[in-house]
Design an enzyme around this catalytic site. Structure first.
Site, mmCIF file in Angstrom:
data_model
loop_
_atom_site.group_PDB
_atom_site.id
_atom_site.type_symbol
_atom_site.label_atom_id
_atom_site.label_comp_id
_atom_site.label_asym_id
_atom_site.label_seq_id
_atom_site.Cartn_x
_atom_site.Cartn_y
_atom_site.Cartn_z
ATOM 1 C CE LYS A 1 57.578 3.204 63.384
ATOM 2 N NZ LYS A 1 57.248 3.171 62.009
ATOM 3 C CD1 TRP B 1 50.666 4.435 59.545
ATOM 4 C CD2 TRP B 1 49.636 3.667 61.379
ATOM 5 N NE1 TRP B 1 51.066 3.126 59.748
ATOM 6 C CE2 TRP B 1 50.447 2.634 60.864
ATOM 7 C CE3 TRP B 1 48.894 3.419 62.538
ATOM 8 C CZ2 TRP B 1 50.534 1.375 61.468
ATOM 9 C CZ3 TRP B 1 48.977 2.171 63.138
ATOM 10 C CH2 TRP B 1 49.794 1.163 62.602
ATOM 11 C CG ASP C 1 49.721 6.175 67.376
ATOM 12 O OD1 ASP C 1 50.716 5.702 67.957
ATOM 13 O OD2 ASP C 1 49.354 5.823 66.236
HETATM 14 N N1 KET Z 1 51.254 4.664 64.921
HETATM 15 C C1 KET Z 1 51.795 5.371 63.924
HETATM 16 C C2 KET Z 1 51.455 6.797 63.780
HETATM 17 C C3 KET Z 1 52.685 4.737 63.043
HETATM 18 O O1 KET Z 1 53.221 5.466 62.078
HETATM 19 C C4 KET Z 1 52.988 3.374 63.189
HETATM 20 C C5 KET Z 1 53.875 2.697 62.241
HETATM 21 C C6 KET Z 1 52.399 2.699 64.272
HETATM 22 C C7 KET Z 1 51.539 3.378 65.110
HETATM 23 C C8 KET Z 1 52.606 1.247 64.567
HETATM 24 O O2 KET Z 1 53.855 0.785 64.643
HETATM 25 P P1 KET Z 1 54.180 -0.586 65.416
HETATM 26 O O3 KET Z 1 55.200 -1.226 64.587
HETATM 27 O O4 KET Z 1 52.915 -1.387 65.505
HETATM 28 O O5 KET Z 1 54.639 -0.160 66.755
HETATM 29 N N2 KET Z 1 54.150 3.177 61.106
HETATM 30 C C9 KET Z 1 55.095 2.695 60.097
HETATM 31 C C10 KET Z 1 55.100 1.236 59.852
HETATM 32 C C11 KET Z 1 53.765 0.649 59.516
HETATM 33 O O6 KET Z 1 53.016 1.192 58.701
HETATM 34 O O7 KET Z 1 53.481 -0.422 60.078
HETATM 35 C C12 KET Z 1 54.881 3.495 58.808
HETATM 36 O O8 KET Z 1 53.986 4.357 58.750
HETATM 37 O O9 KET Z 1 55.669 3.291 57.868
#
Ligand code: KET
Length: 450
Positions: free
Chosen positions: A297, A180, A261
């Site tokens: 998610k 990510w 994560d």
């Molecule tokens: N870890 C991973 C692997 C991840 O894909 C995301 C979010 C997060 C943590 C953090 O998400 P949060 O909303 O802080 O709980 N990924 C998606 C959104 C983004 O980039 O913020 C994405 O990859 O599209």
């Protein structure tokens, strides 16, 4: 192994400062020297903005895709950039069970808007630990886990990393290649040195297991290793349980510290326990680990920013001292976390019926994504699109890592108004039966014409 984002200074403060300077320097070359300061002083004397030297930063590689999508007037435009679930009608989804929980919260007149403690809502923290480690986890029973509520997955990673930069003897973190896009930034700005380990093999579109074992095998003893608990982003490639077991053995033999994560629990298989297996394996051996959880998610609480950081320790005493230091990280960062999202999660997790209802809705989301994989695969087959597209149905979780290059992606955006990240990642959760043909046409054209 490709060392990236490494820093050589000694103290955490030094490292953080030099990391920050490098970070800013890439966005604004002027920041490197005194130039900005004297320039601003002169500017203000002449009535210009003291910020006129500020260079426009590029949009975020993932969230910027939505910004571009929003500007496109085309009626056929399709946003497959950010990992956010959409219904068959292409609409964002608020789960029924979440609506119900919110209604209960609103109706409860005894609820107030006081500050939460620094570590957040106690009930939420307890239930979150139970969700990821399992109801019968010995670590929880023995009080060896400390859990603090943070600002979703991102905030949990950041708090964990800041703690490690202050209190852990090995300040190098190994992240998978690729990962990510926010990971290297979060860890570098927390004061850790970031290195990568091989993960994905473009030739097989699968796991480079040998490369992974080699790189972790040659990492310095005690190094931190970032692991995606399930549904690896962006590749959709997860180790098998047997492979996880080998990774665990190698990491424990070298005292490497696992930092999980967990942003997609329930989204990989549709089953919350199955998707927590990797984490539980590392907890079952009695060793220590970090876990960042997100409810963005799996409960669709994206904008509520609700997540948790858990640290599993060897003893209850260590866990409570770690928690006391986590509070010192959180207090000057955001003081204490927001109450609404955590209350929703706690309401759902503590009630058996609501919990069951959640698992059914979660499974339906996971199943819809899996059916999109099949439909896209079939559509490419039907078009005779050159190449082996079986990875679309083999990959796991929210994303397909298509193998399309940045020129092909740019072509699809230009000609078909399809928005996705330039690394060729597609959010399958943004697709529907209605939009599959359009995407398949675009991929077919990109592959045959570019
Ligand atoms: N870890 C991973 C692997 C991840 O894909 C995301 C979010 C997060 C943590 C953090 O998400 P949060 O909303 O802080 O709980 N990924 C998606 C959104 C983004 O980039 O913020 C994405 O990859 O599209």
């Amino acid at each position: 192994m490709r060392p990236e984002f490494t820093s050589s200074s000694s103290s955490p403060t030094d490292r953080r400062l030099s990391a920050l300077v490098r970070h800013l320097a890439t966005a604004s070359p002027l920041m490197e020297s005194q130039t900005a300061v004297s320039f601003s002083a002169t500017a203000s004397l002449h009535g210009e903005s003291v910020f006129s030297h500020v260079v426009r930063a590029p949009e975020d590689p993932i969230l910027g895709v939505t910004v571009a999508y929003n500007k496109d007037p085309s009626p056929v435009k399709l946003n497959l950039g950010v990992g956010a679930y959409r219904t068959e009608e292409g609409k964002p989804l608020v789960l029924n069970v979440v609506r119900k929980a919110e209604q209960m919260l609103v109706n409860d007149r005894s609820r107030v808007k006081e500050y939460l403690p620094i570590v957040g809502l106690a009930e939420f923290n307890k239930l979150s630990a139970k969700l990821i480690f399992g109801a019968d986890s010995p670590a929880i029973r023995e009080n060896r886990v400390t859990t603090v509520q943070c600002l979703s997955g991102t905030g949990s990673l950041r708090v964990g990393a800041e703690f490690l930069a202050r209190h852990y003897h090995q300040r190098t973190i190994y992240i998978p290649q690729p990962t990510w896009g926010n990971h290297p930034k979060i860890f570098t700005l927390s004061g850790l040195s970031v290195k990568t380990y091989r993960y994905y093999d473009p030739a097989t579109r699968g796991l480079n297991f040998r490369g992974l074992l080699e790189d972790l095998g040659s990492a310095p003893s005690g190094a931190i290793v970032l692991l995606h608990a399930c549904a690896h982003n962006p590749t959709g490639v997860d180790p098998t349980l047997q492979q996880w077991e080998q990774i665990r053995r190698l990491m424990r033999s070298k005292a490497l510290l696992p930092f999980f994560d967990s942003a997609y629990q329930g989204f990989a298989s549709g089953n919350l326990d199955a998707d927590a297996q990797s984490v539980r394996m590392f907890v079952a051996d009695g060793g220590e680990c970090f876990v960042a959880q997100s409810y963005a998610k799996n409960m669709g609480l994206y904008g509520e920013r609700v997540g948790a950081l858990s640290v599993v320790c060897k003893t209850a005493d260590v866990a409570s001292r770690v928690e006391s230091q986590l509070k010192l990280v959180i207090r000057p960062m955001f003081s204490n976390p927001p109450i609404h999202g955590a209350s929703i999660v706690a309401t759902v997790l503590k009630d058996r019926n609501m919990y069951n209802e959640w698992t059914i809705e979660l499974k339906a989301m996971a199943d819809r994504i899996i059916s999109m994989r099949q439909q896209l695969f079939d559509a490419l087959r039907a078009r005779g699109t050159p190449g082996d597209w079986s990875h679309i149905i083999k990959q796991i979780g929210m994303f397909t890592f298509t193998g399309l290059n940045s020129e092909q992606v740019a072509f699809m955006t230009r000609e078909y108004h399809i928005y996705m990240t330039s690394d060729g990642r597609i959010s399958m959760a943004g697709l529907s039966s209605k939009t599959v043909p359009h995407l398949a046409d675009a991929i077919h054209a990109a592959v045959t014409r570019m």
